[in-house]
Design an enzyme around this catalytic site. Structure first.
Site, PDB file in Angstrom:
ATOM      1  N   TYR A 108      -1.660  -1.531   3.020  1.00 50.45           N
ATOM      2  CA  TYR A 108      -2.798  -2.334   2.597  1.00 50.45           C
ATOM      3  C   TYR A 108      -4.005  -2.002   3.467  1.00 50.45           C
ATOM      4  CZ  TYR A 108       0.993  -4.971   0.456  1.00 50.45           C
ATOM      5  OH  TYR A 108       2.091  -5.329  -0.261  1.00 50.45           O
ATOM      6  N   LYS A 164       1.696   3.089   0.423  1.00 52.50           N
ATOM      7  CA  LYS A 164       2.527   1.969   0.875  1.00 52.50           C
ATOM      8  C   LYS A 164       1.889   1.275   2.071  1.00 52.50           C
ATOM      9  CE  LYS A 164       6.633   3.894  -1.076  1.00 52.50           C
ATOM     10  NZ  LYS A 164       7.484   5.013  -0.877  1.00 52.50           N
ATOM     11  N   ILE A 198       1.235  -2.236   6.840  1.00 56.95           N
ATOM     12  CA  ILE A 198       2.269  -1.570   6.049  1.00 56.95           C
ATOM     13  C   ILE A 198       2.812  -2.499   4.969  1.00 56.95           C
ATOM     14  CG2 ILE A 198       2.859  -0.060   7.983  1.00 56.95           C
ATOM     15  CD1 ILE A 198       5.437  -1.660   8.339  1.00 56.95           C
ATOM     16  N   CYS A 199       3.211  -1.919   3.868  1.00 61.86           N
ATOM     17  CA  CYS A 199       3.723  -2.680   2.729  1.00 61.86           C
ATOM     18  C   CYS A 199       5.206  -2.983   2.943  1.00 61.86           C
ATOM     19  CB  CYS A 199       3.530  -1.880   1.445  1.00 61.86           C
ATOM     20  SG  CYS A 199       4.213  -2.707   0.001  1.00 61.86           S
ATOM     21  N   LEU A 200       5.530  -4.264   3.050  1.00 58.87           N
ATOM     22  CA  LEU A 200       6.920  -4.692   3.226  1.00 58.87           C
ATOM     23  C   LEU A 200       7.350  -5.664   2.136  1.00 58.87           C
ATOM     24  CD1 LEU A 200       6.921  -5.300   7.090  1.00 58.87           C
ATOM     25  CD2 LEU A 200       7.853  -3.344   5.866  1.00 58.87           C
TER      26      LEU A 200
END
Length: 167
Positions: free
Chosen positions: A110, A108, A115-117
């Site tokens: 990149y 989760k 962070i992946c949101l």
């Protein structure tokens, strides 16, 4: 937004009024004032609720932000550096928070530790432009991400507490 506690926390964060980004010169100064007021209120509320979990500061222009966040797990404090830049299309585009030391340790995330949101936070941000700001990014973006990812990374042995590493 998920639960009642999250709704309460977010309802106590002042919403922003100025729809401006770094390109907007004078309006950006006004937006930054609102951002700081909102962040200060959010941090004060967290301290009053014994839930202090981050510190942020910015460069003079307010376009580059950096600081620390921490997560308590099994009475141990895990601390991480955080950083992000304000996109030129802000506030339409939400900033992407990076936690560099966790880069590559979770799916989760990149490249560069961002962070992946995308699934949960970005649609919410898009519906609330220009009212949402950096305090909302922390409360609805980084906070929930840490709450899910850090315990998982600890359980998998991907990260260890600094004291355990020194033994």
């Amino acid at each position: 937004m998920a639960d009642e506690a999250t709704r309460r926390v977010v309802s106590e964060i002042p919403v922003l009024k100025t729809n401006a980004g770094p390109r907007d010169r004078e309006l950006w100064v006004q937006r930054l004032k609102e951002e700081y007021q909102s962040l200060i209120r959010y941090v004060e509320n967290n301290k009053n609720a014994d839930n202090d979990w981050f510190r942020l500061e910015s460069n003079k222009e307010g376009t580059r932000w950096f600081g620390k966040c921490w997560y308590i797990h099994d009475f141990l404090k895990y601390e991480f550096d955080i950083e992000f830049e304000i996109p030129i299309t802000y506030p339409t585009t939400a900033p992407e928070i990076a936690v560099p030391e966790l880069d590559g340790k979770t799916a989760k995330m990149y490249r560069g530790g961002k962070i992946c949101l995308t699934d949960h936070f970005k649609p919410l941000w898009a519906r609330n432009v220009p009212k949402f700001g950096l305090a909302h990014l922390m409360a609805l973006g980084l906070g929930p991400w840490l709450a899910v990812e850090v315990p998982d990374l600890i359980q998998k042995g991907v990260i260890q507490h600094k004291e355990k590493c020194n033994q």
